[in-house]
Design an enzyme around this catalytic site. Structure first.
Site, PDB file in Angstrom:
ATOM      1  N   ASP A  33       0.807  -1.228   0.000  1.00  0.00           N
ATOM      2  CA  ASP A  33       0.000   0.000   0.000  1.00  0.00           C
ATOM      3  C   ASP A  33       0.836   1.272   0.000  1.00  0.00           C
ATOM      4  O   ASP A  33       0.425   2.291   0.540  1.00  0.00           O
ATOM      5  CB  ASP A  33      -0.971   0.020   1.198  1.00  0.00           C
ATOM      6  CG  ASP A  33      -1.785  -1.241   1.279  1.00  0.00           C
ATOM      7  OD1 ASP A  33      -2.248  -1.694   0.220  1.00  0.00           O
ATOM      8  OD2 ASP A  33      -1.960  -1.783   2.382  1.00  0.00           O
ATOM      9  N   ASN A  56      -4.692 -10.450  -4.258  1.00  0.00           N
ATOM     10  CA  ASN A  56      -4.556  -9.793  -2.941  1.00  0.00           C
ATOM     11  C   ASN A  56      -4.111  -8.337  -3.123  1.00  0.00           C
ATOM     12  O   ASN A  56      -4.327  -7.508  -2.245  1.00  0.00           O
ATOM     13  CB  ASN A  56      -3.574 -10.552  -2.037  1.00  0.00           C
ATOM     14  CG  ASN A  56      -2.249 -10.901  -2.708  1.00  0.00           C
ATOM     15  OD1 ASN A  56      -2.088 -10.761  -3.922  1.00  0.00           O
ATOM     16  ND2 ASN A  56      -1.305 -11.385  -1.924  1.00  0.00           N
ATOM     17  N   GLY A  75      -4.088  -4.524  -4.679  1.00  0.00           N
ATOM     18  CA  GLY A  75      -5.087  -3.562  -5.150  1.00  0.00           C
ATOM     19  C   GLY A  75      -4.328  -2.317  -5.565  1.00  0.00           C
ATOM     20  O   GLY A  75      -4.014  -1.483  -4.731  1.00  0.00           O
ATOM     21  N   HIS A  76      -3.970  -2.243  -6.839  1.00  0.00           N
ATOM     22  CA  HIS A  76      -3.159  -1.116  -7.306  1.00  0.00           C
ATOM     23  C   HIS A  76      -4.068  -0.030  -7.875  1.00  0.00           C
ATOM     24  O   HIS A  76      -4.745  -0.240  -8.875  1.00  0.00           O
ATOM     25  CB  HIS A  76      -2.149  -1.586  -8.357  1.00  0.00           C
ATOM     26  CG  HIS A  76      -1.086  -2.459  -7.764  1.00  0.00           C
ATOM     27  ND1 HIS A  76       0.011  -2.884  -8.461  1.00  0.00           N
ATOM     28  CD2 HIS A  76      -0.950  -2.974  -6.519  1.00  0.00           C
ATOM     29  CE1 HIS A  76       0.767  -3.619  -7.658  1.00  0.00           C
ATOM     30  NE2 HIS A  76       0.198  -3.705  -6.478  1.00  0.00           N
ATOM     31  N   THR A 123      -9.695  -5.283   0.595  1.00  0.00           N
ATOM     32  CA  THR A 123     -10.603  -5.780   1.642  1.00  0.00           C
ATOM     33  C   THR A 123     -11.411  -4.679   2.318  1.00  0.00           C
ATOM     34  O   THR A 123     -12.353  -4.978   3.049  1.00  0.00           O
ATOM     35  CB  THR A 123      -9.790  -6.491   2.734  1.00  0.00           C
ATOM     36  OG1 THR A 123      -8.826  -5.546   3.246  1.00  0.00           O
ATOM     37  CG2 THR A 123      -9.065  -7.706   2.201  1.00  0.00           C
ATOM     38  N   ARG A 126      -6.412   0.552   7.573  1.00  0.00           N
ATOM     39  CA  ARG A 126      -4.986   0.242   7.679  1.00  0.00           C
ATOM     40  C   ARG A 126      -4.435   0.756   9.003  1.00  0.00           C
ATOM     41  O   ARG A 126      -4.854   1.817   9.475  1.00  0.00           O
ATOM     42  CB  ARG A 126      -4.223   0.892   6.519  1.00  0.00           C
ATOM     43  CG  ARG A 126      -4.592   0.285   5.190  1.00  0.00           C
ATOM     44  CD  ARG A 126      -3.844   0.951   4.038  1.00  0.00           C
ATOM     45  NE  ARG A 126      -4.293   0.407   2.761  1.00  0.00           N
ATOM     46  CZ  ARG A 126      -4.439   1.124   1.652  1.00  0.00           C
ATOM     47  NH1 ARG A 126      -4.176   2.410   1.649  1.00  0.00           N
ATOM     48  NH2 ARG A 126      -4.851   0.549   0.540  1.00  0.00           N
TER      49      ARG A 126
HETATM   50  P1  IMP Z   1      -2.433 -12.763   1.747  1.00  0.00           P
HETATM   51  O1  IMP Z   1      -1.422 -12.259   0.789  1.00  0.00           O
HETATM   52  O2  IMP Z   1      -3.844 -12.505   1.327  1.00  0.00           O
HETATM   53  O3  IMP Z   1      -2.201 -14.194   2.120  1.00  0.00           O
HETATM   54  O4  IMP Z   1      -2.266 -11.944   3.124  1.00  0.00           O
HETATM   55  C1  IMP Z   1      -1.084 -12.017   3.923  1.00  0.00           C
HETATM   56  C2  IMP Z   1      -0.758 -10.664   4.540  1.00  0.00           C
HETATM   57  O5  IMP Z   1      -0.330  -9.786   3.516  1.00  0.00           O
HETATM   58  C3  IMP Z   1      -1.944  -9.987   5.223  1.00  0.00           C
HETATM   59  O6  IMP Z   1      -1.451  -9.234   6.311  1.00  0.00           O
HETATM   60  C4  IMP Z   1      -2.467  -9.044   4.166  1.00  0.00           C
HETATM   61  O7  IMP Z   1      -3.172  -7.956   4.703  1.00  0.00           O
HETATM   62  C5  IMP Z   1      -1.165  -8.611   3.522  1.00  0.00           C
HETATM   63  N1  IMP Z   1      -1.321  -8.206   2.118  1.00  0.00           N
HETATM   64  C6  IMP Z   1      -1.488  -8.999   1.049  1.00  0.00           C
HETATM   65  N2  IMP Z   1      -1.568  -8.281  -0.079  1.00  0.00           N
HETATM   66  C7  IMP Z   1      -1.427  -7.005   0.286  1.00  0.00           C
HETATM   67  C8  IMP Z   1      -1.385  -5.781  -0.451  1.00  0.00           C
HETATM   68  O8  IMP Z   1      -1.483  -5.733  -1.681  1.00  0.00           O
HETATM   69  N3  IMP Z   1      -1.225  -4.642   0.298  1.00  0.00           N
HETATM   70  C9  IMP Z   1      -1.077  -4.675   1.638  1.00  0.00           C
HETATM   71  N4  IMP Z   1      -1.093  -5.785   2.358  1.00  0.00           N
HETATM   72  C10 IMP Z   1      -1.267  -6.941   1.689  1.00  0.00           C
END
Ligand code: IMP
Length: 417
Positions: A13, A38, A40-41, A291, A295
Site C-alpha cells: 500500500d 490480494n 489492489g493497485h 478488503t 490500515r
Molecule cells: P495474503 O497475501 O492474502 O495471504 O495476506 C497475507 C498478509 O499480507 C496480510 O497481512 C495481508 O493484509 C497482507 N497483504 C497482502 N496483499 C497485500 C497488499 O497488496 N497490500 C497490503 N497488504 C497486503
C-alpha cells in the site's frame, strides 16, 4: 534497454499503482510478476479511481500488460480488470503466461479455513487464496493455466485434491476445476509467451515496467514471517516471476510512503494509535483497496527502510503521500531501534520488544490544489522548507536518493527532486 522494477519498501500500500503508472510514461509494457488478486493497485484517472487486482496499474500508461508465471492467477478478477480498464482507457493488449498457477474456489475456501483454524493467531489474509495456491504450487500439486487449457493432468489433480481436502472444506474439487475451465476459455486469447514479449521489447530499446505487488516486509523469506504473503516481494522476484534474467533489469525504484501503514496482523514497531493515526487514516483514505479494512498507521521507520533498500538494491526512492502527512504540527521519524544490532530482527518476538528511537520534526502545511499546481510548475524548491527538511533527513539517514515525491492522488501529482 531499460527494464525498471517498481517495488514496495514497506508492508504494501505504498502507492505503487500511481507511482508505476507515472514511471511507465513512454514504456511499452507493464508486467506483474508476483502476488495475485490480494493486490489492489489504484490509479486515479480524472475523477475516476480504478483499483486493479490482477493487471498492473501501469497498463493505463502502456496499454499493454503481461502476467508472468510467478503470479497467482485469479481468472475471474483478471477478466473484471480487463473489462474495467478497457472501459476506462480503451483497447489493451494482455499477455498471460500459461505457466501461471490458478486460484480456484478450493484455494479460496482453504484460505478462509486456515485462517479460522489459526484463530487468534490468524494472519489477517485478504482471503484471495494466496497461501493455499502457493501451498499447492510448491507442493507440486498446483493447477496451471496451461494444464486446464491443454487438458491431460487436470482431472487427475482434482482427484488428488478431493482425497486431500474432501471433508476439510465444502467446495468440491471437480466443481472448482469446472469453474476455472470455463473461465480459462475466456482468457485463451490472452495466453502468450511472457519472457519473449519482454525481451523483444527490451532488445528494441523500449522500456518495460515490472510492477511489484505487496511490499518488502511481506516477503516470504525476508519479511515479518509468518505475518507475510506467500510470494517474493523484493526486486529479484521481477526476474524469476516473469521469466527473464537479472540482466534484463536496469534499475530499481523503491516506493515508500512518507509514513508507514500495515493491513492485517503482525509486528509493526512504529505503529501509533489515537488522534494522529485517525487523522492520517482519514486524510489518506487508508483502507485496504482489496478488503476495505482500516490500515494500521505508524511513523516512518528508517531501520526498516534501510533493510528494504539493501534487500532490493534500490537505485532511487519514490516517496509518496507527502500531502497526506501534511497539516501535522510535528512529525516523527524512527531513526533507530534501541539495542538492535542486526539490520532487522528475525522473529516476531524480537520485533515486539523493539524500542524505536524517534526524532521529532516540524510539520508542514496543507498541500492543496493551488500548491500542487505551483509545485508542478516550479518543482522541488517550491516545497515548504519543513517538508524539504523531512525529505532530506530521510535521504541522509538512508543514504539513498529520493528522486520522485508524490504530492497528490493523480498520476501527474509528482515532483522530481
Ligand atoms: P495474503 O497475501 O492474502 O495471504 O495476506 C497475507 C498478509 O499480507 C496480510 O497481512 C495481508 O493484509 C497482507 N497483504 C497482502 N496483499 C497485500 C497488499 O497488496 N497490500 C497490503 N497488504 C497486503
Amino acid at each position: 534497454m531499460p527494464g525498471i522494477v517498481v517495488v514496495g519498501l514497506q508492508w504494501g500500500d505504498e502507492g505503487k499503482g500511481k507511482a508505476s503508472a507515472y514511471l511507465a510514461k513512454g514504456a511499452s509494457l507493464a508486467v506483474r510478476f508476483n502476488g495475485g488478486a490480494n493486490a489492489g493497485h489504484t490509479v486515479t484517472l480524472g475523477s475516476m479511481s480504478l483499483s486493479l487486482h490482477m493487471l498492473p496499474a501501469a497498463t493505463v500508461s502502456t496499454r499493454a500488460a503481461a502476467i508472468g508465471p510467478g503470479v497467482y492467477l485469479d481468472l475471474e478478477e483478471m477478466l473484471k480488470d480487463v473489462r474495467r480498464l478497457e472501459e476506462a482507457v480503451g483497447k489493451i493488449e494482455v499477455i498471460v503466461s500459461p505457466r501461471a498457477h490458478l486460484v480456484t474456489p478450493l484455494q479460496l475456501a482453504l484460505d478462509a479455513k486456515i485462517e479460522e483454524v489459526r484463530g487468534g493467531a490468524s494472519i489477517g489474509t485478504t482471503r484471495r487464496g494466496i497461501g493455499p495456491t502457493a501451498l499447492h504450487k510448491y507442493g507440486r500439486l498446483g493447477l496451471r493455466l496451461c494444464d486446464v487449457l491443454e487438458g491431460g493432468e487436470a482431472e487427475a489433480l482434482a482427484e488428488i485434491w478431493r482425497r486431500l481436502w474432501g471433508g476439510v472444506v465444502s467446495v468440491k474439487s471437480e466443481e472448482a476445476l469446472k469453474s476455472v475451465k470455463r473461465l480459462a476459455e475466456e482468457v485463451r486469447w490472452m495466453v502468450g509467451d511472457v519472457p519473449s514479449a519482454i525481451m523483444s521489447r527490451l532488445s528494441a530499446g523500449e522500456t518495460v515496467i515490472f510492477e511489484g505487488a505487496q511490499g518488502t516486509m511481506l516477503d516470504i523469506d525476508h519479511g515479518t514471517y509468518p505475518y507475510v504473503t506467500s510470494s517474493h516481494t523484493t526486486s529479484a522476484a521481477a526476474a524469476i516471476g516473469s521469466g527473464v534474467g537479472l540482466k534484463a533489469i536496469d534499475s530499481v525504484v523503491g516506493i515508500a510512503k512518507a509514513y508507514t501503514t500495515r493491513v492485517g496482523a503482525g509486528p509493526f514497531p512504529t505503529e501509533i494509535a489515537g488522534p494522529i493515526a485517525d487523522a492520517i487514516r482519514r486524510r489518506g483514505g487508508e483502507y485496504g483497496a482489496t478488503t476495505g479494512r482500516p490500515r494500521r498507521i505508524g511513523w516512518l521507520d528508517i531501520p526498516q527502510l534501510r533493510y528494504a533498500c539493501m534487500l532490493n538494491s534500490v537505485d532511487q526512492i519514490f516517496l509518496t503521500r507527502l500531502d497526506t502527512l501534511a497539516t501535522q504540527e510535528r512529525v516523527e521519524i524512527c531513526v533507530k531501534y534501541e539495542g538492535v544490532k542486526e539490520p532487522f530482527p528475525d522473529t516476531v518476538e524480537a520485533l515486539k520488544r523493539v524500542k524505536p528511537v524517534y526524532l521529532e520534526m516540524e510539520g508542514w502545511p496543507e498541500i492543496g490544489e493551488a500548491e500542487r499546481e505551483k509545485l508542478r510548475r516550479e518543482g522541488y524548491g517550491a516545497l515548504h522548507r519543513a517538508a524539504r527538511r523531512y525529505v532530506e533527513k530521510i535521504e541522509e539517514e538512508l543514504g539513498s536518493v529520493i528522486k520522485y515525491i508524490g504530492i497528490g492522488p493523480r498520476i501527474e501529482d509528482v515532483i522530481m527532486k
